[in-house]
Design an enzyme around this catalytic site. Structure first.
Site, PDB file in Angstrom:
ATOM      1  CG  LEU A  12       2.373   3.518 -25.721  1.00  0.00           C
ATOM      2  CD1 LEU A  12       2.555   4.703 -26.677  1.00  0.00           C
ATOM      3  CD2 LEU A  12       3.513   3.466 -25.085  1.00  0.00           C
ATOM      4  CD  GLN A  66      -4.440  -0.036  -1.720  1.00  0.00           C
ATOM      5  OE1 GLN A  66      -3.996   0.552  -0.803  1.00  0.00           O
ATOM      6  NE2 GLN A  66      -5.762  -0.046  -1.917  1.00  0.00           N
ATOM      7  CG  ASP A  91      -3.640  -3.579  -2.931  1.00  0.00           C
ATOM      8  OD1 ASP A  91      -3.079  -4.596  -3.354  1.00  0.00           O
ATOM      9  OD2 ASP A  91      -4.938  -3.217  -2.833  1.00  0.00           O
ATOM     10  CG  ASN A 121       0.265  -3.344 -10.269  1.00  0.00           C
ATOM     11  OD1 ASN A 121       0.422  -2.431 -10.910  1.00  0.00           O
ATOM     12  ND2 ASN A 121      -0.737  -3.290  -9.187  1.00  0.00           N
ATOM     13  N   GLY A 153       3.216  -7.740  21.815  1.00  0.00           N
ATOM     14  CA  GLY A 153       4.498  -7.808  22.533  1.00  0.00           C
ATOM     15  C   GLY A 153       4.489  -8.285  23.851  1.00  0.00           C
ATOM     16  N   GLY A 154       5.470  -8.136  24.535  1.00  0.00           N
ATOM     17  CA  GLY A 154       5.324  -8.552  25.975  1.00  0.00           C
ATOM     18  C   GLY A 154       4.719  -7.712  26.881  1.00  0.00           C
ATOM     19  CD  GLN A 155       6.093  -4.169  28.587  1.00  0.00           C
ATOM     20  OE1 GLN A 155       5.411  -4.163  29.685  1.00  0.00           O
ATOM     21  NE2 GLN A 155       7.587  -4.313  28.806  1.00  0.00           N
ATOM     22  CE  LYS A 167      -2.435  -6.840 -24.639  1.00  0.00           C
ATOM     23  NZ  LYS A 167      -3.782  -7.414 -24.230  1.00  0.00           N
ATOM     24  CE1 TYR A 227      -8.100  -5.984  -7.981  1.00  0.00           C
ATOM     25  CE2 TYR A 227      -8.907  -8.009  -8.586  1.00  0.00           C
ATOM     26  CZ  TYR A 227      -8.803  -6.684  -8.947  1.00  0.00           C
ATOM     27  OH  TYR A 227      -8.908  -6.339 -10.186  1.00  0.00           O
ATOM     28  CD  GLU A 228      -4.898  -4.985   1.249  1.00  0.00           C
ATOM     29  OE1 GLU A 228      -4.354  -4.074   0.692  1.00  0.00           O
ATOM     30  OE2 GLU A 228      -4.632  -5.479   2.355  1.00  0.00           O
TER      31      GLU A 228
END
Ligand code: CAO
Length: 415
Positions: A72, A17, A168, A96, A247-249, A75, A138-139
């Site tokens: 492909l 992913q 991911d 990755n 946040g501040g709210q 190796k 992993y994730e």
């Protein structure tokens, strides 16, 4: 119409992913993305979580739009020759693999630089340099190691992973930005460079407000907007904040009409300070506008639970959409808890191309998430993901291989 990344060619060695999210974005911006897959096998996700027998899974199709696929065996010595040619003709190699896999294949940074000094080599790894650099990731490992899990959930429950794939897809986004920046810098230096996005780092970047809170906690011993305030004790680490707003709210998730049977009959409600008067009027509690216990954000902080209980008594009389309509008339920030079913059926998301229906030769029509980044001069058209090796002949021909040479590679199972 031209596309932002027209002319950029990506050698896409990504799988699962994180990497595929990155290269899919680059493809949507117009890059020619050539996905290199193991001969005969392909990306493992083609076969994972299948819902239609013998058709590429949604896991694969939804992460690999607008790409070309070649197979492909990298190796095999002849496969390595093909890869040499690909490296010479591409601008960016994205991978990755598990740590060290590219080196073991024989394609070190030095070797790639020798073949193509302009090449950008972009990698997702689980961790940056340090004690865990050799680990496969992993994730959810990234969510745990990046500070997300320890700060998600409720105070009386275990750490929680989130449904958003911040490890991911979040890292794929970070890497895509790094690649575009490296391409830009190459315009002046003429050189490629290595770009690394570690999943732990990317999750932490998305959790930076929690590192902010850690330092506030260290200094003051309290986080007044957290649900632990004022009745529970704080420990020495940022606690799980339930549904408190970051946040501040102050905000919280409140029940709406139908919550007894519909698990998503809820609304996110923010008691934004400038609209406090409007909130009080809407819920029929006008005395709170001037009452000394409720009139200012500072005095409200120690009473948030009872304030949200009172607001919930009002939201429970409305469906989430009715509540949205009324609250928006007064500019009160709020959001419906939308199920995936509701999102899939949402016509406005279809109209903007954020949710797209795609046709696939083996699975038929399916929904996907289109490009979330909209550009006025580089429009995205979502094209179905490639079948395994669908473009092998086409790409090899472009690289200068003749029909006989391609047939020989096929006989020897190199492609
Ligand atoms: N031809 C021949 N061999 C190939 C090939 C090709 N076209 N493409 C890949 N390979 C080989 C690699 O060279 C590697 O071989 P070695 O182990 O002998 O060096 C092998 O295939 C497997 O690669 P891998 O180790 O990356 O794959 P895995 O399934 O064992 O691990 C994963 C998967 C995701 C855990 C690992 O790749 C990883 O940690 N990646 C970095 C972090 C990451 O992106 N994680 C997110 C994944 S999405 O949730």
């Amino acid at each position: 119409m031209s596309k932002a990344l027209d002319g950029v060619r990506i050698l896409d060695f990504t799988h699962v992913q994180s990497g595929p999210t990155c290269t899919q974005l680059l493809a949507w911006f117009g890059a020619d993305v050539i996905k290199v897959e193991k001969a005969g096998e392909g990306d493992a996700t083609r076969g994972q979580l299948r819902d239609v027998p013998d058709a590429d899974s949604l896991y694969f199709t939804m992460l690999n739009h607008n790409k070309r696929s070649i197979t492909l065996d990298t190796k095999n010595p002849k496969g390595k020759e093909v890869l040499n040619t690909l490296i010479k003709s591409c601008d960016v190699l994205v991978e990755n693999f598990a740590p060290g896999a590219l080196d073991r294949m024989g394609f070190t940074w030095e070797k790639i630089q020798e073949l193509n000094p302009r090449m950008i080599v972009a990698s997702v790894k689980g961790f940056g340099p340090g004690p865990y650099e050799d680990c496969k990731v992993y994730e959810n490992v990234a969510q745990c190691a990046g500070g997300s899990a320890s700060t998600t959930g409720f105070d009386d429950g275990p750490p929680l992973v989130t449904g958003a794939q911040i490890g991911d897809s979040g890292t794929g986004l970070h890497l895509a930005l790094g690649i575009v920046a490296a391409l830009y810098q190459r315009n002046t230096t003429g050189r490629g460079q290595k770009v690394l996005a570690a999943m732990q780092d990317s999750v932490l970047n998305l959790c930076r407000v929690k590192l902010r809170d850690q330092q506030r906690l260290d200094r003051t011993g309290l986080l007044k907007e957290y649900p632990q305030f004022p009745d529970s004790k704080f420990g020495d680490a940022v606690p799980r904040a339930g549904n408190a707003s970051g946040g501040g709210q102050p905000g919280w998730i409140l029940k709406c009409k139908g919550w007894e049977t519909d698990p998503n009959a809820y609304i996110y409600f923010i008691t934004q300070a400038p609209v406090w008067g409007a909130i009080c009027k809407v819920i029929g509690q006008e005395d709170w506008i001037t009452h000394p216990d409720y009139a200012t954000p500072a005095v409200r902080l120690s009473r948030l639970k009872s304030i949200f209980d009172r607001i919930e008594a009002w939201t429970m009389t409305k469906t989430k959409f009715e509540a949205m309509k009324i609250l928006n008339e007064f500019d009160i920030p709020c959001g419906p808890i939308l199920s995936m079913k509701e999102i899939a059926e949402d016509q406005s998301l279809r109209a903007t191309g954020t949710v797209v229906e795609v046709d696939h030769p083996k699975r038929g029509k399916y929904l996907t998430v289109g490009n979330p980044i909209k550009m006025s001069d580089s429009l995205t058209e979502v094209v179905r993901s490639p079948l395994l090796g669908e473009h092998t002949d086409e790409v090899l021909t472009e690289l200068g291989y003749g029909l006989e040479a391609i047939a020989a590679l096929r006989t020897e199972k190199v492609v």
